[in-house]
Design a protein around this motif. Structure first.
Motif, PDB file in Angstrom:
ATOM      1  N   THR A  66      21.866   1.707  27.516  1.00 21.52           N
ATOM      2  CA  THR A  66      23.122   2.863  27.735  1.00 21.52           C
ATOM      3  C   THR A  66      23.820   3.107  26.160  1.00 21.52           C
ATOM      4  O   THR A  66      23.992   4.023  25.819  1.00 21.52           O
ATOM      5  N   GLN A 126      18.466  -0.825  33.488  1.00 24.03           N
ATOM      6  CA  GLN A 126      18.325   0.906  33.328  1.00 24.03           C
ATOM      7  C   GLN A 126      19.009   1.500  32.133  1.00 24.03           C
ATOM      8  O   GLN A 126      20.044   0.781  31.828  1.00 24.03           O
ATOM      9  N   SER A 127      18.590   2.594  31.579  1.00 26.24           N
ATOM     10  CA  SER A 127      19.349   3.224  30.796  1.00 26.24           C
ATOM     11  C   SER A 127      20.253   4.464  31.591  1.00 26.24           C
ATOM     12  O   SER A 127      19.355   5.103  32.356  1.00 26.24           O
ATOM     13  N   PHE A 128      21.416   4.836  31.208  1.00 27.88           N
ATOM     14  CA  PHE A 128      22.066   5.756  31.910  1.00 27.88           C
ATOM     15  C   PHE A 128      22.832   6.632  30.891  1.00 27.88           C
ATOM     16  O   PHE A 128      22.873   6.483  29.730  1.00 27.88           O
ATOM     17  N   ASP A 129      22.943   8.135  31.282  1.00 29.00           N
ATOM     18  CA  ASP A 129      23.394   9.196  30.545  1.00 29.00           C
ATOM     19  C   ASP A 129      24.479   8.809  29.844  1.00 29.00           C
ATOM     20  O   ASP A 129      24.766   9.233  28.517  1.00 29.00           O
ATOM     21  N   GLY A 130      25.419   7.923  30.157  1.00 29.36           N
ATOM     22  CA  GLY A 130      26.844   7.578  29.644  1.00 29.36           C
ATOM     23  C   GLY A 130      27.541   6.475  30.285  1.00 29.36           C
ATOM     24  O   GLY A 130      27.334   6.307  31.366  1.00 29.36           O
ATOM     25  N   ALA A 175      28.107   7.515  34.308  1.00 25.69           N
ATOM     26  CA  ALA A 175      26.983   7.214  35.176  1.00 25.69           C
ATOM     27  C   ALA A 175      26.916   5.747  35.327  1.00 25.69           C
ATOM     28  O   ALA A 175      26.465   5.430  36.577  1.00 25.69           O
ATOM     29  N   GLN A 224      27.062   3.417  38.844  1.00 25.48           N
ATOM     30  CA  GLN A 224      26.019   2.600  39.425  1.00 25.48           C
ATOM     31  C   GLN A 224      26.617   1.246  39.617  1.00 25.48           C
ATOM     32  O   GLN A 224      25.973   0.535  40.639  1.00 25.48           O
TER      33      GLN A 224
END
Length: 312
Positions: free
Chosen positions: A245, A281-285, A288, A292
């Motif tokens: 992220t 995981q990668s998140f939008d920012g 987000a 999570q």
């Protein structure tokens, strides 16, 4: 339990029943073997002795093939003590020991040094130079010496023999729950708390970054765990891996202790993994990611509560 780093204090270990091996992880197969060892020893009022090797013999024979450890010597000793072992001999592995033939090992170590009344081993036990001593050889040598030789059957799970190797495979696949079932106890990671970038605190979830972890680190992901702080057990979230992220590629081991707000910097922290919650995981920012993390912590708290209920 007495811990000896090599031979010398003979009064502490001679004349007992002995199990010899690496005992990495002290899994259910080891526990079955040690249970029999302790029964023999305590029935006759003599010590139950485990002889292990530190470092692993492969470290000297073929360093590039040395398997990652499942337990430190300290952790191994604690688990063996829980099994009822009276004396652990952690022999500092050297070439002199590794060059002994099976016959020489039996005569010099089992008979002369340990004066063993009996030997309890598993079905895959080998000893002596080039692993020349099989369980058949051991049985014959014990018969000649007039001492007991018991070969304890392996423990299986889902038609697979429980072994240190199979546990390593499960951990490397992130299958911590499966590893726990084979171990018979949670998988422990220990390290020194080091400074980090402080992103966790900025997000509202402060983390302790663990360095100098001496044992196998499982596959990347978020795990439910129990942290041990000042003899107190706390629910913990453990993240292993990079931080995509924030475009950070370095692999880290970060621990967030639920219901704790102290300073752990520079201290040793132990965490017992229970189960994997999700992959990295990668998140939008940040928003987000925060949402999570809230869901992760709620799930982790449930998993830890269920774990504590099972062991009560």
């Amino acid at each position: 339990m007495i811990i000896e780093h090599g031979f010398g204090n003979r009064a502490r270990y001679r004349g007992g029943y002995v199990s010899i091996g690496n005992f990495d992880g002290v899994h259910r197969g080891h526990q079955r073997m040690i249970s029999s060892l302790v029964q023999h020893a305590h029935r006759e009022g003599v010590p139950a002795v485990v002889l292990t090797f530190d470092p692993h013999p492969v470290t000297l024979l073929a360093p590039d093939r040395t398997p990652p450890r499942l337990s430190t010597l300290e952790r191994k000793a604690a688990l063996l003590a829980d099994c009822g072992v009276d004396c652990l001999i952690a022999y500092p592995t050297d070439r002199e020991l590794l060059n002994l033939t099976a016959d020489e090992f039996f005569q010099q170590i089992v008979q002369q040094e340990l004066a063993a009344r009996g030997v309890v081993e598993g079905p895959n036990f080998c000893f002596g130079r080039n692993r020349g001593g099989t369980i058949a050889v051991l049985a014959e040598l014990c018969a000649q010496a007039g001492i007991l030789c018991e070969i304890v059957p392996a423990v299986t799970r889902n038609e697979q023999v429980v072994s240190s190797s199979s546990i390593r495979q499960a951990l490397l696949a992130g299958e911590v729950r499966e590893a726990l079932e084979m171990l018979g106890h949670p998988y422990r990671l220990s390290g020194t708390v080091a400074s980090g970038a402080g992103r966790g605190r900025d997000l509202g979830f402060p983390t302790a970054n663990l360095d100098d972890v001496a044992t196998l680190v499982p596959a990347d992901g978020v795990y439910a765990a129990v942290g041990l702080v000042d003899d107190e057990c706390l629910a913990a979230a453990v993240h292993i891996g990079s931080n995509p992220t924030f475009a950070e590629n370095a692999r880290k081991l970060e621990v967030h202790l639920l219901d704790y707000d102290g300073d752990l910097y520079g201290s040793t922290l132990h965490v017992d993994l229970i189960d994997r919650v999700r992959t990295t995981q990668s998140f939008d920012g940040p928003p987000a990611l925060q949402e999570q993390l809230k869901r992760d912590l709620a799930k982790i708290r449930r998993i830890v509560d269920e774990h504590w209920a099972e062991i009560d």
